[in-house]
Every structure is written in structure tokens, then in C-alpha cells.
Design an enzyme around this catalytic site. Sequence first.
Site, PDB file in Angstrom:
ATOM      1  N   TYR A 153      -0.885  13.226   1.491  1.00 20.53           N
ATOM      2  CA  TYR A 153      -1.411  11.898   1.822  1.00 20.53           C
ATOM      3  C   TYR A 153      -0.635  11.266   2.977  1.00 20.53           C
ATOM      4  O   TYR A 153      -1.240  10.762   3.940  1.00 20.53           O
ATOM      5  CB  TYR A 153      -1.351  10.990   0.595  1.00 20.53           C
ATOM      6  CG  TYR A 153      -1.875   9.600   0.867  1.00 20.53           C
ATOM      7  CD1 TYR A 153      -3.234   9.378   1.039  1.00 20.53           C
ATOM      8  CD2 TYR A 153      -1.013   8.508   0.957  1.00 20.53           C
ATOM      9  CE1 TYR A 153      -3.726   8.096   1.294  1.00 20.53           C
ATOM     10  CE2 TYR A 153      -1.507   7.226   1.204  1.00 20.53           C
ATOM     11  CZ  TYR A 153      -2.854   7.040   1.378  1.00 20.53           C
ATOM     12  OH  TYR A 153      -3.338   5.781   1.636  1.00 20.53           O
ATOM     13  N   LYS A 198      -2.161  10.244   6.749  1.00 21.58           N
ATOM     14  CA  LYS A 198      -2.165   8.889   7.283  1.00 21.58           C
ATOM     15  C   LYS A 198      -1.322   8.782   8.554  1.00 21.58           C
ATOM     16  O   LYS A 198      -1.609   7.954   9.432  1.00 21.58           O
ATOM     17  CB  LYS A 198      -1.702   7.896   6.221  1.00 21.58           C
ATOM     18  CG  LYS A 198      -2.697   7.752   5.074  1.00 21.58           C
ATOM     19  CD  LYS A 198      -4.094   7.380   5.585  1.00 21.58           C
ATOM     20  CE  LYS A 198      -5.109   7.209   4.486  1.00 21.58           C
ATOM     21  NZ  LYS A 198      -6.447   6.822   4.991  1.00 21.58           N
TER      22      LYS A 198
END
Length: 261
Positions: free
Chosen positions: A155, A159
Site C-alpha cells: 500500500y 501511494k
Amino acid sequence: MNIKGKWSLITGASSGIGEQFARQLAKEGSHLVLVARSERRLNTLAAELTRGYGIQSRVIPLDLSAAGAAGELYQKCQQLNLEIDLLVNNAGFATHGLFEKVSGERQHEEVMLNVAAVVDMTHSFLPGMLQRGAGAVINVSSTAGFQPLPYMAVYGATKAFVLSFTDALWWENRDRGVQFFALCPGSTETNFFNVVGTEDASVGTKDTPERVVAVTLRAMKKGKQYVVPGLRNYLGAQISRFMTRRQSLRLVGNMLRPSKQ
């Protein structure tokens, strides 16, 4: 950019930040293309906003983590004769835990949705904006994009990609009439943590999606490049600049360590 009477396309529009983008853009008079997997939720939202603000809305249920989904979405917009002036790449999700213990298939879907779909959507819709000499793209990154995240390795990396990608395209297009903008929220009161499956991924006080989107739209109107809503979130995102990489990893790793391993 004056969005009144123009079309905004929002991915992940069925709840949370995506739903708030739909609500606040409709209030400003924007027509909406709402995209998510849940057709029922999208239809309910579209009907409410059309009735409440007199705007037009289109619902396209789609799983953007699937190969070729962005191209399929673009073709549907073409068939409906929709010129998208604001693209909001909001859809995404996270996984949490020791890397090898998280489903590899689930992590692959995470990369496809958080990264590949953002790139493919931008490839599809940017040329039309450039041809018209106007438009905007909002890519939803995260405070997670400012440093590596132990226990949320995929994750955090996705990002970081979104933030870097958006910054680069902001520079490329700054004099071409198309604005690129990165939204980098901290923990927010959405279904995010239900999808993750644990509150261990939450850091600090949760913001509301209403405030996050309001701050975003104000910052865009001021011509900013990105925004981190909330002073505490902003300071947290910048702190890694004043620490060694190992110190930053220790700090974040201790915050995100799973309570059960």
C-alpha cells in the site's frame, strides 16, 4: 476551473471520499459519472444528487482492478458522448500484515487498482483534456506516500507511486491547461479499515471525508499542487525529511505493527 455544467468522473464513488467528491461537485453544478463495483449504491447516490441539484448523472459499475477495465470505461464514456473535464482517481484499498502472510492475489489486485488503473485512466482521458486545452485530474494518494510502511509495504509503495506520478504530470502539464493535483489524506472515517480488516492500520485521529474533500477543492482553486488535510497529518508526512530512513522505518513500523502476528 469552473466545473459547473461540465462532467466529472469519480472512481470509488459509492462511499467515503469518493461519495463526498460526488456530493460536493454536484453542489457546484457538475454533472457526474459515478464508477464503482456496487451498482445499487451508485444508482441510489446518482438519483439523490440528480434530484437534489438538477445535474445529470451516469452510473457505470466496474471493477477497475481487472485488466482492460480503464479502457472499457473510456469506451463507454465515448459511446455516451461524454467529455470528461475532471477525473478523480479515488478507487483504492490497502492490505495489512507481514508481507508473506498477506494473499499474493490480493496484493496483486491492490497494485492493479491503486497504480495500474490510475495510469490507464490518465492515459485514456488526458488527451481529450489537452485537445480542449482545459481539464483537471485529482489522484488520491495518502500520507502513506511520503515514507515506506512496514506491515503495509504494498500500500505505501502504491501511494508513493501515485504521489510521484502526479507531481511529474503536474510539471509536464502546468502550461498546457490541465491541472494535476494529489490528495494525501491521513486516517479518514470511511470503509477503508473495514476492507483492510483491522484498526491496526489506523494512525492518529480520523478526519471526516466531508472535510477532506472540502479542503481538497479549496486547495485546487488556489492552484496548489497537492494537499495533506490536517496540520498533524501534514507534519507527520514531513517528519521523515528530518530523520534517517532507519529512524523513520522504526517509528512507522512500531505504529503499524499488527497486534496479532
